[in-house]
Write an enzyme that holds these catalytic residues in place. Structure first.
Site, PDB file in Angstrom:
ATOM      1  N   TRP A 185      15.064  53.662  35.372  1.00  0.00           N
ATOM      2  CA  TRP A 185      13.830  54.196  35.988  1.00  0.00           C
ATOM      3  C   TRP A 185      12.858  54.688  34.931  1.00  0.00           C
ATOM      4  O   TRP A 185      11.677  54.868  35.204  1.00  0.00           O
ATOM      5  CB  TRP A 185      14.164  55.307  36.991  1.00  0.00           C
ATOM      6  CG  TRP A 185      14.561  56.633  36.366  1.00  0.00           C
ATOM      7  CD1 TRP A 185      15.409  56.824  35.325  1.00  0.00           C
ATOM      8  CD2 TRP A 185      14.101  57.932  36.760  1.00  0.00           C
ATOM      9  NE1 TRP A 185      15.541  58.161  35.050  1.00  0.00           N
ATOM     10  CE2 TRP A 185      14.748  58.876  35.909  1.00  0.00           C
ATOM     11  CE3 TRP A 185      13.227  58.403  37.726  1.00  0.00           C
ATOM     12  CZ2 TRP A 185      14.534  60.254  36.017  1.00  0.00           C
ATOM     13  CZ3 TRP A 185      13.022  59.778  37.829  1.00  0.00           C
ATOM     14  CH2 TRP A 185      13.664  60.692  36.982  1.00  0.00           C
ATOM     15  N   GLU A 229      21.553  64.620  36.033  1.00  0.00           N
ATOM     16  CA  GLU A 229      22.896  64.020  36.017  1.00  0.00           C
ATOM     17  C   GLU A 229      24.010  65.009  35.677  1.00  0.00           C
ATOM     18  O   GLU A 229      25.166  64.610  35.558  1.00  0.00           O
ATOM     19  CB  GLU A 229      22.902  62.817  35.049  1.00  0.00           C
ATOM     20  CG  GLU A 229      22.009  61.693  35.556  1.00  0.00           C
ATOM     21  CD  GLU A 229      21.800  60.564  34.542  1.00  0.00           C
ATOM     22  OE1 GLU A 229      22.105  60.776  33.351  1.00  0.00           O
ATOM     23  OE2 GLU A 229      21.321  59.487  34.950  1.00  0.00           O
ATOM     24  N   GLN A 272      17.778  68.035  33.969  1.00  0.00           N
ATOM     25  CA  GLN A 272      16.326  68.016  34.150  1.00  0.00           C
ATOM     26  C   GLN A 272      16.070  68.467  35.580  1.00  0.00           C
ATOM     27  O   GLN A 272      16.911  68.303  36.450  1.00  0.00           O
ATOM     28  CB  GLN A 272      15.728  66.638  33.863  1.00  0.00           C
ATOM     29  CG  GLN A 272      16.198  65.545  34.810  1.00  0.00           C
ATOM     30  CD  GLN A 272      15.683  64.192  34.351  1.00  0.00           C
ATOM     31  OE1 GLN A 272      16.277  63.547  33.506  1.00  0.00           O
ATOM     32  NE2 GLN A 272      14.572  63.755  34.899  1.00  0.00           N
TER      33      GLN A 272
END
Lengths: 724, 724
Positions: A336, A478, A590
C-alpha cells in the site's frame, strides 16, 4: 553546505558501504543501479534492478532479479589494478548531483608499487533514453608508462547468493567506422525466462592509444584499452552501454536493439546534454523550494530524486516497490506504500506517472479476484505484497531468527486487507484531482467497484449486536495482529462502498453503456447494492462521546504504556516488549486513527482530529515504529496547529535514508517515507486542501523557514504555491 | 559387450543429460566431477564437489558447495565455437574406463559454416596425486585455417542457483622455462569461509602454434592457444589443473601450492601412468570377478568404481554422502547409509578407508552429545543427516510440492534414532574383522559406550506392562512414522547396550587406564550399568510363537495389502496410497525385521529367518520403495535358499544408476545401493560368514554364473575366494 543540489561524501568508510551504495543510487524509471564502485569491492551489493524483471525465489515467491552487471570498469597503472583496498587512498570524494542525476567520484591513489594518479569516474543512466548508460573514467597519472582500462558486462549477477540468470550468448562486432569493437551479452532469467541483452563500447577520448583487445570470456565479455601514460596528461575513456529486455521487445530482437542503440551514441557531451535537459523538465514541475533550512532543502530534493528515478514513465505494467529499485529489501514487492505514500506526489506533479501506477493495479485485477475467490469471498482483494502478476507474494513463513527449527507465520498476506480500499482511494483521488474522466470510465471505476464488492462480501453480520464487522484483520499498525473491527479498515471499507455507489450513479449518467457492462460483469444486482448500503450504515465503529475513536475492538482495554519513559532507546517498542507483549499494550507502530483522519479529513471536525491526535500521538513509536509514520504525523501536527512538533516528525522522515536513522538503509530507500515527505511539505506545512470548488493553501511553516514553494497540477493545469 | 571394464555411450541424448553426467562422474577420493562437457551445454549440472567443503544454505542448513569449475575448455574452428547444439554432430561416442578412471569422448562435428573436424577429449582426476586434474583435447581438422583452444577456471559456480563463492584474487605467472603462463584463481565460500585455489596451464603438445593469450577476465581467468589447422593433421593441447583448499593447507599457502603443483607436472604420459598404477592397486584388492554374466560383471565394477572414487583416503574428517560426490541430491549429507551399506566394503577390502570413515564419527561425538542433550537425554545421539560438524542437518520443514503456503514437517532428524546403534555396530564390526585393537581402545570403544549411554537414557519404563520401550520413532522403513517399539530400533539398542557392557569388560582387562578414563568421562557408574542391564533384559519385542517378529507395536493390526495386484506400476506404494494412507497399511519401504536379522544373523535360527522372510518379502515395495532394500533382500533370499530370487534383487540394485530405474540418477549415485551390491555378492552369493574362529564361504550362485571371485582382508591378511 552552499550547493543545495548535491549529496557529497569526503572519505570512504567501509562500515557504511551498503548505506552509501543506497544513497548514491542512480536511475531513470526503467532501471536503477546502486552506488557500488565500478572496479568492485569485497562485500559490495552491486545491483541493477530493472522494472518488472522478476524471477522465482524460495520463500518470497518472486523477486526482482539483480540484472547482469553493466558497471565493471577497472583501471591498471603499469599493470597494477586500482582498488580502494590496495595501496594508499590519499583523497576520496563522491558527489551525487540531484539536479542532473549524475554520480562522480575522484580518488587520488598511490599504488602498492608507488605509482600515483588521480582517478575519476562519472556515471549516469540517461533519462532522455532510459536504455542508455554511461561511465566516463579520467586518469591523471603522475608517472610514465601505460594505463590499461578494462570494461565488462558481467552475467554472473546474483541476489545475495541466488543466481537468477543463465547465459544465452555473447560476441562482438567490429564497427566499420570505428577502431574498437561493440561487444554484447545475452542472458535469460532461469525461471521466468525474461531475456536481457547488453551491448557495450569502450571509447578512448583523450590520450594516446597503445592497443585494444576483446576478451570473449565466458559470461564476462570484456573490452580493454591500453593508453600511454605521461605525468600530468589526463586520459579519458568512456564506457557506453545499452540494455534491452524481452519485456521491451521480442527476445530475438534485443541483442540487435542493444547493439544499434549503443552504436547510435555520438558522444558524451551530447548524451549528457539530453540527459540533463530531461532532468530539468522533471525538476521544473517537481522541485520544492525551502529557504531558511538548508538541510531540509537538500533532503527534500534527495527524497524527490529517489521517487523520480523509481517512477515508471514508459511502462504501466509495474509499480514501485517498498524499497524502490535500490536494494534487496522486500524483494521489489509493492505494498500500500505505493498508493498511499508515493502516489499523491505523482498524482499532483506527474499525473502520467500516477496513471501508469494505477494501471498496474487495473492490469492485476485478475490476480486480486483470484485471491478473493481463494479466500471464499468475491470482488477484488489486492495482495498485500504484489510483484508482476498481482498474485499474493507475501512470504507465508519466515525462519525464526534465533531458532532455525522454528518458523514464524507471517499473517499480513492473509489478513492485512485494508490495501484493497487504499487502491480504490488512490484511483478515486487521481480522478478527482485530474478530472481524467476517460481513464476513470475505462479503468478507475472498475477498481472502485470491484474492491467494493470485496468489502460487501467480507463483512460479517453480527446478529446479536446488530452490526456488520470486519474481524481477524491487521490494520496499518502491525504491532497488533488478529484484531476485530479495526477503525481504519472499517471506515475505509465504508468509504469504498459509498464511493462505489456514487461511482455507479455517476457512470450511469456519464457512460451508461459502461455502467451496464460493469453491472453485468461484476453482478452488481439491486440486492448486492442493497447489501452495500446496509454495510455502510451498520458497520461497527466505537467512538467515545468525546469523538475519540477506538483503534480496534478492545484496544482501550489493552495495557497503557508510557513510551516516554523508555527514552533514550535504540530499539522498537516491539523489540522491547516482545511480539506478544507489545500486542497486549496500546503501543502503536503507527496510529491508524490519525492515518484515517488524514485520508478522510473532510469527514471529521477539527475537534475530533485534536482529540484523537492528543490520545494517539504519545502512544505511537515514532522513532523505531513504522517508517511510514513520521510524514503523516507531521501533517496531523500541522493540522492541530503544532508546526514545530510537525517539524520534528518531518526532519525524521527526510533523514530516514540520508542519515540511516534505522540502520537498514543498506537494504534500499524507504520509499513510503520518501513519498511521504512531499505530502508533509505540501499538505502539512503548505496546508494545501482540495475541494470540489478548487484548491486553497493554508500555510503553517516551521518558525525558521523563510520560504516554501511548490507546484502541482490541478485538473490539467500547473499551479504554483509560493509562501514567503 | 566384450570389454567388461568400460561404460560406453554411442549417441548424445539431451533428455538423458543429467543421468549420463552422473554415470560419467570421475573422482579420486578428494573430489569428484560430474561428466558434464568441457565446452558446456545449456542446463548442464557441471559440478565438482570436494570432500568437506560445505557452506551454509537455506532450509538444508549446509551443503557441499559446487567448487569453482576446472573443466571449461572450448574449441573454435576458424572462429566457430564447437558445441553439440550448433552445426551437425556426425558421430558421438563416450567411454568411461573403470580400470583406469579415465573418461573419453570423440565427436565428429561439422560447423554451421561447414568446417569438419574430429574433436576428442580425455580427462582424469589423478588418483596418484588427488590435487591434479587433466584434460587432453585432440582435434583432427579437415580444413585449413586455425583452431583456437581456450581453457578457463570459472569461479561463478553455483548449487542450482545458490552461489557459495566469492572471488578473492586471480593472476598469471609466466614460467621462465615455458612459453605459456600459469594462471590461478583464488575463491572463498561465502559463509564457511573455506579457501579454494586452482592453478592451470594450457600446453600445446602437437601442432604449430600461432599465438597464445592470457585473459585476466574477472573470476574467469582464461588461457588461449591458437594453432594452425591443416587437413588430417591432429592437434593436441593439454589442460592441467591443480586444486587446493584451506582444508588442506593454511589459506595463504594454497595459491602457491596450486601453482607449484601444476608446474611440477612433466607430461601427460607420466601423469597418466602414475594414475593408472594407483588404480591398478585399488582393483587388485577390490575387484569382483563374475563369469557367465557380462551385465553383472560390468555393473558390479561400475558400483565398486563409484565407491572407490568417493572414498576419502587422506582425510578422516569427512564421510561419504548418500549421493557420494556425484550430484546435488541430499546436499552431500551422510546418513546411516555410510555405516551400514558402504562401510563393509571398505572394512573388508580397504580397512584404512573404513577407519577414516569411522574417525569422522568419532570426531563428531561432540555434535552427537549436543544433540542428545538438546533432546533431554544423555550420551551420543548421532544426527540423521550429518555434514561437517556432526550437528543435525536434516531439514526441519520442506515446502509442500503442491501448495506453496504449506510446509511438510520432516521428522527423520528428530526421531529416526537407530543411526546411533548403526554407527556403534560399524565400529564394532571394523574391530572384530581387522583386530585393530589400538584403534578400538583409542576411539572405537568410546563410540560404542557413548551411544549405549544414549540408549540407556532414551528407554522409557512402562510400569503397567513391566517393560522398557522406545516410543515415537521411525525405523528404516520410513513409510511408517511415529511408531512405538520398532523391532529394528529396539533390538539394535539392546545389541548396542550389551556390546557396550562387553566392551567395558574387555577394556578393563586390556586397557584398564582407558577403561577408567572412559568410565569417569562418561559417568559409567555401577547404577548406570545396572540400568543398561535392565533395559537389555526388559526391552519390548513382540514375537509370535512362530518366530515372526512384529515390525512395530500394532503393525499386525494395520491393513494388509497385496502389492502384487498393483503391478505393473511406476510409482511407490506411498505415492499410490498417499503418505497417510500408506502409513495405515503393512506396505514397507524396506523390511526392518529382515535388515535386523541380516545385521545380527547369529541371534536368529534359520527357521526364524525363513518365517520372517516369507512374511515381509511380499509386503515390501521392492521396486519403488527404498533403494537401500534390494541388495539386502538379495542376501536374505540367498540365506533362505532362493538364489534366483536373490538375483532379481541383485540385478535391480546394480542397475539402479546405470539404467536410472528410479528416474532420479541425475541427482547423483545411489551410494547405499552401490555399496550394498558388494555385500549382496560377497555375503549373499558368496555366502561369506565371519566367526571368532575365522571365516567360511558357503556359495549360493545364481544358476547362470560360472565363476565368482573376490578378495578381502581378515585380521590384516588378504584372503581370496574363488568359486567356479
Amino acid at each position: 553546505m552552499t550547493d543545495l543540489w548535491t549529496i557529497t561524501e569526503d572519505a570512504f568508510e567501509a562500515a557504511k558501504q551498503h548505506h552509501q551504495e543506497t544513497i548514491f543510487t542512480l536511475g531513470n524509471g526503467y532501471l536503477s543501479t546502486r552506488g557500488a564502485f565500478e572496479e568492485g569491492r569485497p562485500g559490495d551489493r552491486r545491483t541493477t534492478f530493472i522494472h518488472g524483471v522478476f524471477d522465482a525465489a524460495p520463500i518470497v515467491f518472486t523477486e526482482l532479479a539483480n540484472a547482469p552487471d553493466w558497471l565493471p570498469f577497472t583501471v591498471h597503472l603499469n599493470g597494477e589494478r586500482f582498488s580502494l583496498d590496495a595501496g594508499v587512498v590519499e583523497s576520496f570524494t563522491r558527489a551525487l548531483d540531484l539536479r542532473t542525476g549524475t554520480l562522480s567520484r575522484a580518488v587520488r591513489w598511490r599504488s602498492p608499487a608507488g605509482l600515483a594518479a588521480t582517478i575519476a569516474f562519472e556515471r549516469f543512466a540517461s533519462l532522455a533514453d532510459p536504455h542508455l548508460l554511461f561511465i566516463r573514467c579520467k586518469v591523471r597519472p603522475e608517472f610514465a608508462g601505460f594505463v590499461e582500462f578494462r570494461a565488462s558486462l558481467n552475467g554472473n549477477a546474483d541476489n545475495e547468493g541466488l543466481a537468477h540468470w543463465h547465459r544465452v550468448g555473447q560476441g562482438a562486432e567490429a564497427r566499420p567506422d570505428a577502431r574498437s569493437a561493440t561487444a554484447y551479452l545475452h542472458c535469460r532469467t532461469r525461471r521466468s525466462r525474461i531475456g536481457w541483452a547488453g551491448a557495450m563500447r569502450l571509447v578512448g577520448v583523450a590520450g594516446r592509444r597503445l592497443s585494444a583487445a576483446w576478451w570473449d570470456a565466458e559470461n564476462t565479455p570484456t573490452l580493454t584499452l591500453k593508453m600511454k601514460a605521461a605525468p600530468g596528461r589526463t586520459l579519458i575513456v568512456d564506457k557506453r552501454v545499452a540494455v534491452f529486455t524481452s519485456r521491451d521487445l521480442p527476445e530475438d530482437q534485443i541483442v540487435q536493439a542493444a547493439m544499434d542503440r549503443v552504436n547510435s551514441v555520438t558522444d558524451w557531451p551530447a548524451a549528457l546534454k539530453d540527459h540533463a535537459e530531461a532532468w530539468a523538465k522533471e525538476w521544473e514541475r517537481t522541485d520544492v523550494v525551502i529557504e531558511g533550512d538548508d538541510e531540509a532543502q537538500i533532503a527534500i530534493r534527495f527524497n524527490l530524486f529517489q521517487m523520480l528515478i523509481a517512477a515508471p514513465r514508459h511502462d504501466d505494467r509495474v509499480s514501485i516497490g517498498a524499497k524502490t529499485l535500490s536494494g534487496f529489501g522486500y524483494r521489489g514487492h509493492a505494498f500500500w506504500d505505493t498508493e498511499v505514500f508515493m502516489l499523491p506526489l505523482f498524482t499532483y506533479t506527474a499525473p502520467h506517472i500516477a496513471r501508469n501506477l494505477l494501471n498496474y493495479r487495473y492490469r492485476n485485477l485478475p490476480g486480486a479476484r483470484a485471491k478473493a475467490k481463494a479466500n471464499g469471498v468475491e470482488g477484488a482483494q489486492f495482495p498485500w505484497e504484489s510483484a508482476d502478476t498481482g498474485e499474493e507474494v507475501t512470504p507465508t513463513w519466515l525462519p525464526h531468527f534465533a531458532d532455525r527449527a522454528k518458523l514464524v507465520r507471517i499473517w499480513t498476506g492473509d489478513i492485512e486487507i485494508h490495501i484493497s480500499a487504499d487502491v480504490a482511494y488512490a484511483a478515486y483521488q487521481y480522478w478527482r484531482l485530474t478530472g481524467d474522466d476517460e481513464w476513470f470510465i475505462e479503468k478507475g471505476a472498475e477498481l472502485v467497484l470491484d474492491t467494493a464488492k470485496f468489502w460487501g462480501a467480507r463483512a460479517e453480520w453480527n446478529a446479536e449486536a446488530g452490526r456488520y464487522e470486519y474481524n481477524d484483520v491487521i490494520g496499518p499498525d502491525e504491532y497488533h495482529e488478529h484484531v476485530d473491527n479495526n477503525a481504519y479498515t472499517n471506515c475505509m471499507a465504508q468509504w469504498n462502498l459509498q464511493t462505489a455507489l456514487d461511482t455507479l450513479e455517476w457512470l450511469r449518467g456519464r457512460a451508461p453503456t459502461k455502467a451496464a457492462e460493469l453491472a453485468e460483469e461484476l453482478s452488481l444486482t439491486p440486492s448486492a447494492l442493497a447489501r452495500w448500503r446496509e454495510v455502510i450504515e451498520k458497520v461497527h465503529l466505537h467512538v467515545e462521546p468525546s469523538g475519540l475513536i477506538e483503534q480496534f475492538e478492545g484496544y482501550f482495554q489493552r495495557k497503557d504504556v508510557d513510551l516516554a519513559v523508555l527514552e533514550p532507546r535504540t530499539r522498537s517498542a516491539q523489540e522491547i516488549f516482545g511480539i506478544e507483549g507489545c500486542n497486549e499494550t496500546q503501543a502503536l507502530k503507527q496510529p491508524d486513527v490519525l492515518m484515517l483522519q488524514y485520508l478522510l479529513r473532510d469527514y471529521y471536525s477539527d475537534e475530533a482530529v485534536r482529540v484523537n491526535y492528543d490520545y494517539y500521538n504519545p502512544r505511537t513509536d515514532h522513532t523505531y515504529g513504522s517508517s511510514l509514520g513520521p510524514s503523516i504525523m507531521a501533517i496531523m501536527a500541522c493540522d492541530v496547529g503544532q508546526p514545530d512538533h510537525a517539524y520534528e516528525h518531518f526532519i525524521r522522515a527526510v533523514r530516514a535514508d540520508l542519515r540511516d536513522v534505522r540502520g537498514n538503509a543498506g537494504d534500499g530507500i524507504h520509499a513510503a517515507s520518501a513519498g511521504g515527505t512531499w505530502q508533509a511539505v505540501v499538505f502539512g506545512f503548505g496546508g494545501l486542501r482540495i475541494s470540489p470548488e478548487g484548491w486553497r493553501a493554508n500555510p503553517r511553516l516551521p518558525k525558521h523557514w523563510k520560504r516554501l514553494a511548490f507546484k502541482f497540477f490541478h485538473r490539467g493545469r500547473l499551479q504554483e504555491v509560493d509562501v514567503k
